[in-house]
Design a protein around this motif. Structure first.
Motif, short mmCIF file in Angstrom:
data_model
loop_
_atom_site.label_atom_id
_atom_site.label_comp_id
_atom_site.label_asym_id
_atom_site.label_seq_id
_atom_site.Cartn_x
_atom_site.Cartn_y
_atom_site.Cartn_z
N UNK A 1 -15.16 -2.78 2.98
CA UNK A 1 -15.54 -1.89 1.89
C UNK A 1 -14.43 -0.87 1.60
N UNK A 2 -13.79 -0.41 2.66
CA UNK A 2 -12.71 0.56 2.49
C UNK A 2 -11.53 -0.06 1.73
N UNK A 3 -11.16 -1.29 2.09
CA UNK A 3 -10.07 -1.96 1.36
C UNK A 3 -10.43 -2.13 -0.11
N UNK A 4 -11.67 -2.51 -0.36
CA UNK A 4 -12.10 -2.71 -1.75
C UNK A 4 -12.08 -1.40 -2.54
N UNK A 5 -12.19 -0.28 -1.83
CA UNK A 5 -12.23 1.03 -2.48
C UNK A 5 -10.85 1.68 -2.57
N UNK A 6 -9.78 0.96 -2.21
CA UNK A 6 -8.44 1.56 -2.20
C UNK A 6 -8.06 2.12 -3.56
N UNK A 7 -8.43 1.43 -4.63
CA UNK A 7 -8.09 1.91 -5.97
C UNK A 7 -8.75 3.23 -6.28
N UNK B 1 0.83 -1.20 0.00
CA UNK B 1 0.00 0.00 0.00
C UNK B 1 0.87 1.26 0.00
N UNK B 2 1.94 1.25 0.80
CA UNK B 2 2.84 2.41 0.85
C UNK B 2 3.47 2.69 -0.51
N UNK B 3 3.86 1.64 -1.21
CA UNK B 3 4.45 1.82 -2.55
C UNK B 3 3.44 2.45 -3.50
N UNK B 4 2.19 2.00 -3.43
CA UNK B 4 1.17 2.53 -4.33
C UNK B 4 0.89 4.01 -4.03
N UNK B 5 0.87 4.37 -2.74
CA UNK B 5 0.65 5.77 -2.37
C UNK B 5 1.82 6.62 -2.84
N UNK B 6 3.05 6.16 -2.59
CA UNK B 6 4.24 6.96 -2.91
C UNK B 6 4.46 7.12 -4.40
N UNK B 7 4.21 6.06 -5.15
CA UNK B 7 4.53 6.09 -6.59
C UNK B 7 3.44 6.75 -7.41
N UNK B 8 2.22 6.73 -6.91
CA UNK B 8 1.11 7.24 -7.71
C UNK B 8 0.72 6.32 -8.84
N UNK B 9 1.21 5.10 -8.80
CA UNK B 9 0.93 4.14 -9.88
C UNK B 9 0.44 2.83 -9.29
N UNK B 10 -0.44 2.17 -10.02
CA UNK B 10 -0.90 0.84 -9.63
C UNK B 10 -1.90 0.89 -8.49
N UNK C 1 -4.13 18.42 -6.96
CA UNK C 1 -3.00 19.27 -7.35
C UNK C 1 -1.70 18.71 -6.77
N UNK C 2 -0.62 18.84 -7.52
CA UNK C 2 0.63 18.16 -7.16
C UNK C 2 1.13 18.49 -5.76
N UNK C 3 1.05 19.75 -5.36
CA UNK C 3 1.58 20.12 -4.04
C UNK C 3 0.71 19.53 -2.93
N UNK C 4 -0.61 19.55 -3.09
CA UNK C 4 -1.50 18.94 -2.11
C UNK C 4 -1.26 17.43 -2.03
N UNK C 5 -1.13 16.79 -3.20
CA UNK C 5 -0.86 15.35 -3.22
C UNK C 5 0.46 15.04 -2.51
N UNK C 6 1.45 15.91 -2.66
CA UNK C 6 2.73 15.71 -1.99
C UNK C 6 2.58 15.73 -0.48
N UNK C 7 1.74 16.64 0.04
CA UNK C 7 1.50 16.67 1.48
C UNK C 7 0.81 15.39 1.95
N UNK D 1 -6.19 10.51 -5.36
CA UNK D 1 -4.91 11.11 -5.00
C UNK D 1 -4.17 11.59 -6.25
N UNK D 2 -4.23 10.82 -7.31
CA UNK D 2 -3.55 11.21 -8.56
C UNK D 2 -4.18 12.45 -9.18
#
Length: 331
Positions: free
Chosen positions: A112-118, A84-93, A128-134, A124-125
């Protein structure tokens, strides 16, 4: 592992960016189900802050669900957190949870929350880039804290409780899973609203916000101490976590420290620029202050049964705040 201000609820349809804005009934239920205090705060937040704050809330609760899935072994939970951390950090997958992982989550809202992770990661993608960075930064800190928690307290159920070794370890833990949220909230406010968030010094506001978040986490730790001990965890730095006299003394000491931190939260709220921001920020402090009062009067058996501020009192607090009761009156 628990985050004082980040939660979720049950949704009737897939999560998308509309969830974060709390725009429709089913979307509101996604956010409302677990944390009454943060749900109330989110509804009151000015629109520029609401999307990133709500999304961070959902993502943090997702990682918390993974970390707390006791039906899974520690190693598998760590693997899920890393994925999950990799997906959040990379913005991919998007993580694809196995049926074993999903079936380990017995609460339908959490599943339901786990199923909605995607859907949350897609939202998140789109930020705006600066907000996503925070959001990515605060999530990385929280997940680090959750991983450390699993590594420290991964002993089998029924083993003797393991205690943190020092005050510094407890301070570090409360920073990782909650103090960083105060930092995030403040930086997001200045980024999206500038002086309309606060005319006070940003560094001082960040300091108060961090102390406030750490205080909220301390109250959760103190409130849940009997249940944590039963699961082999003692967050209080004591020599013998099975010595009730030592635990009681430590509990009193950290309640005093938590009270000081919550006072920082009240000061924080007075320094915000608008009534909506003040009410949104002060509600968790008002609930925390009442929780501390209940804990100070509680016996060990009452702590074991659980300390919770009645729902009606929460809404009375909200009404007082909305109707103009000065924030300083609660300090």
């Amino acid at each position: 592992m628990r985050n004082p201000g980040w939660g979720y609820g049950l949704a009737a349809r897939p999560v998308d960016a509309r969830v974060i804005g709390v725009r429709r009934g089913a979307d509101r239920r996604l956010l409302q189900g677990v944390s009454r205090s943060f749900y109330l705060s989110l509804r009151l937040l000015p629109w520029p802050m609401r999307e990133a704050a709500g999304l961070g809330y959902l993502l943090a609760r997702t990682s918390d669900t993974l970390a707390d899935s006791l039906a899974l072994g520690v190693e598998q939970r760590l693997e899920c957190l890393d994925e999950f951390a990799r997906a959040v950090a990379s913005g991919e997958g998007t993580p694809r949870w196995s049926m074993r992982v999903l079936n380990a989550v017995t609460d339908p809202r959490e599943r339901r929350l786990l199923e909605a992770a995607g859907d949350c990661l897609a939202a998140l993608r789109r930020l705006p880039a600066v907000e996503a960075g925070l959001v990515r930064e605060v999530l990385a800190t929280i997940i680090d804290g959750q991983r450390l928690d699993l590594q420290r307290f991964g002993a089998p159920e029924g083993a003797s409780p393991v205690a943190l070794a020092s005050d510094a370890e407890l301070e570090d833990y409360t920073w990782r899973v909650a103090g960083c949220v105060g930092d995030f909230w403040t930086r997001l406010g200045y980024l999206t609203m500038g002086d309309r968030f606060s005319k006070s010094d940003e560094g001082e506001m960040i300091r108060l916000g961090i102390a406030y978040g750490k205080g909220l986490q301390l109250i959760n730790i103190l409130r849940d101490m009997p249940q944590d001990l039963a699961h082999g965890r003692c967050y209080l730095p004591v020599m013998d976590p099975e010595n009730h006299y030592e635990l009681a003394a430590s509990h009193r000491r950290w309640m005093d420290h938590a009270s000081d931190c919550i006072d920082s939260g009240f000061r924080y709220a007075t320094m915000l620029s608008s009534r909506r921001l003040q009410v949104a920020s002060v509600m968790p402090a008002m609930i925390a202050k009442e929780t501390l009062a209940l804990m100070r009067k509680a016996s060990w058996d009452e702590l074991r049964q659980g300390i919770k501020v009645p729902r009606i009192k929460v809404y009375v607090m909200l009404l007082k705040a909305l109707c103009g009761l000065r924030v300083r009156d609660n300090m």
